[in-house]
Design a protein around this motif. Structure first.
Motif, PDB file in Angstrom:
ATOM      1  N   ILE A  81       2.329   9.101   7.141  1.00  0.00           N
ATOM      2  CA  ILE A  81       3.727   8.455   7.612  1.00  0.00           C
ATOM      3  C   ILE A  81       4.314   9.246   8.822  1.00  0.00           C
ATOM      4  CG2 ILE A  81       5.879   8.140   6.889  1.00  0.00           C
ATOM      5  CD1 ILE A  81       4.577   8.092   4.072  1.00  0.00           C
ATOM      6  N   GLU A 105       7.527   9.466  11.363  1.00  0.00           N
ATOM      7  CA  GLU A 105       9.209   9.033  11.285  1.00  0.00           C
ATOM      8  C   GLU A 105       9.440   7.813  12.164  1.00  0.00           C
ATOM      9  OE1 GLU A 105      10.383  11.514   8.515  1.00  0.00           O
ATOM     10  OE2 GLU A 105      11.803  10.240   9.776  1.00  0.00           O
ATOM     11  N   GLN A 161       6.647   0.921   9.378  1.00  0.00           N
ATOM     12  CA  GLN A 161       6.595   0.527   8.153  1.00  0.00           C
ATOM     13  C   GLN A 161       7.430   1.569   7.285  1.00  0.00           C
ATOM     14  OE1 GLN A 161       2.502   1.250   7.305  1.00  0.00           O
ATOM     15  NE2 GLN A 161       2.123  -1.038   7.790  1.00  0.00           N
ATOM     16  N   LEU A 162       7.625   2.781   7.679  1.00  0.00           N
ATOM     17  CA  LEU A 162       8.457   3.604   7.188  1.00  0.00           C
ATOM     18  C   LEU A 162       9.948   3.195   7.328  1.00  0.00           C
ATOM     19  CD1 LEU A 162       8.950   6.447   5.783  1.00  0.00           C
ATOM     20  CD2 LEU A 162       9.128   7.428   7.989  1.00  0.00           C
ATOM     21  N   ARG A 163      10.472   2.622   8.303  1.00  0.00           N
ATOM     22  CA  ARG A 163      11.560   2.135   8.572  1.00  0.00           C
ATOM     23  C   ARG A 163      12.052   1.019   7.444  1.00  0.00           C
ATOM     24  NH1 ARG A 163      10.480   2.710  14.093  1.00  0.00           N
ATOM     25  NH2 ARG A 163      10.346   0.572  14.332  1.00  0.00           N
ATOM     26  N   LEU A 173      10.424   0.693   4.676  1.00  0.00           N
ATOM     27  CA  LEU A 173      10.262   1.208   3.348  1.00  0.00           C
ATOM     28  C   LEU A 173      11.839   1.875   3.206  1.00  0.00           C
ATOM     29  CD1 LEU A 173       6.890   2.614   2.833  1.00  0.00           C
ATOM     30  CD2 LEU A 173       7.620   0.634   1.638  1.00  0.00           C
ATOM     31  N   ARG A 174      12.196   2.696   4.021  1.00  0.00           N
ATOM     32  CA  ARG A 174      13.294   3.133   3.783  1.00  0.00           C
ATOM     33  C   ARG A 174      14.604   2.174   3.542  1.00  0.00           C
ATOM     34  NH1 ARG A 174      13.030   8.515   7.743  1.00  0.00           N
ATOM     35  NH2 ARG A 174      11.835   9.542   6.111  1.00  0.00           N
ATOM     36  N   SER A 175      14.593   1.043   4.374  1.00  0.00           N
ATOM     37  CA  SER A 175      15.648  -0.024   4.211  1.00  0.00           C
ATOM     38  C   SER A 175      15.551  -0.637   2.814  1.00  0.00           C
ATOM     39  CB  SER A 175      15.514  -1.182   5.206  1.00  0.00           C
ATOM     40  OG  SER A 175      16.186  -2.284   4.935  1.00  0.00           O
ATOM     41  N   GLU A 186      14.300   0.983  -0.158  1.00  0.00           N
ATOM     42  CA  GLU A 186      15.008   2.074  -0.830  1.00  0.00           C
ATOM     43  C   GLU A 186      16.564   2.032  -0.932  1.00  0.00           C
ATOM     44  OE1 GLU A 186      14.039   6.893  -1.606  1.00  0.00           O
ATOM     45  OE2 GLU A 186      14.040   6.227   0.626  1.00  0.00           O
ATOM     46  N   ALA A 187      17.193   1.777   0.303  1.00  0.00           N
ATOM     47  CA  ALA A 187      18.405   2.086   0.440  1.00  0.00           C
ATOM     48  C   ALA A 187      19.056   0.893  -0.362  1.00  0.00           C
ATOM     49  CB  ALA A 187      19.128   2.026   1.703  1.00  0.00           C
ATOM     50  N   LYS A 188      18.287  -0.451  -0.129  1.00  0.00           N
ATOM     51  CA  LYS A 188      18.881  -1.409  -0.969  1.00  0.00           C
ATOM     52  C   LYS A 188      18.516  -1.545  -2.449  1.00  0.00           C
ATOM     53  CE  LYS A 188      20.042  -4.247   2.502  1.00  0.00           C
ATOM     54  NZ  LYS A 188      21.472  -4.343   2.405  1.00  0.00           N
ATOM     55  N   ASP A 225      18.715   1.426  -4.052  1.00  0.00           N
ATOM     56  CA  ASP A 225      19.999   2.441  -4.360  1.00  0.00           C
ATOM     57  C   ASP A 225      21.169   1.476  -4.542  1.00  0.00           C
ATOM     58  OD1 ASP A 225      18.183   4.619  -4.518  1.00  0.00           O
ATOM     59  OD2 ASP A 225      18.558   5.367  -2.449  1.00  0.00           O
TER      60      ASP A 225
END
Length: 183
Positions: free
Chosen positions: A155, A157, A161-163, A165-167, A169-171, A173
């Motif tokens: 992975i 930064e 794909q990481l962006r 996945l983080r998006s 994860e935020a949704k 949460d």
């Protein structure tokens, strides 16, 4: 072009260059000259070859030999009139075979053969490197670098794909917080 760096990958992922044994020059002269002598037409050519053309060719061939490994691939280059350059990603290497027969041993040489993913059994040996000094250690470096690459986190930064996945994860949460608030 036959310089060498330390026998292990440097912590800063420096390029490792293989050093070639100068005894590859007489080996190539003998190998090619003997192949020429196998035919009637080749015998006169072999005489010219052994009288000096072979030594000239082997010296120039040796000067152009190059093999280097970085953190992701191995690059091999050779040739005088026609230059052959191959790059093999470390992640595609299935096996590195060490070959040392009686003739190679006589010249204090060995060959490394690379088998890569995605080739049929008849094409398994993509690249052969003959004449690397301390070929066993270079083989171990290649296998070690390949294993390190396979087990390294992939992975980055900046990876798209990481962006994503983080998006996600935020949704998730946010959804979890809304569900907790309603309960």
């Amino acid at each position: 072009m036959s310089s060498t760096l330390p026998n292990a990958m440097a912590p800063d992922h420096a390029t490792v260059r293989a050093q070639f044994n100068p005894l590859i020059k007489p080996f190539l002269v003998v190998k090619i000259g003997c192949a020429m002598m196998c035919t009637i037409i080749g015998i006169p050519l072999a005489i010219v070859w052994f009288l000096g053309v072979g030594r000239w060719w082997a010296r120039h061939y040796f000067d152009r030999l190059e093999c280097q490994m970085d953190e992701r691939s191995i690059r091999f280059r050779k040739g005088i009139l026609v230059t052959l350059e191959k790059t093999i990603p470390l992640e595609n290497i299935q096996d590195v075979t060490f070959v040392e027969g009686p003739i190679l041993r006589r010249f204090n040489l060995s060959t490394l053969k690379f088998e890569t993913a995605g080739h049929s059994a008849g094409q398994a040996s993509d690249m052969q490197l003959t004449g690397i000094i301390d070929a066993q250690a270079f083989r171990a470096q290649i296998i070690g670098a390949r294993e390190a690459l396979r087990h390294a986190p992939r992975i980055d930064e900046d990876d798209a794909q990481l962006r994503v996945l983080r998006s996600i994860e935020a949704k998730l949460d946010e959804i979890a917080q809304l569900l907790r608030a309603k309960a």
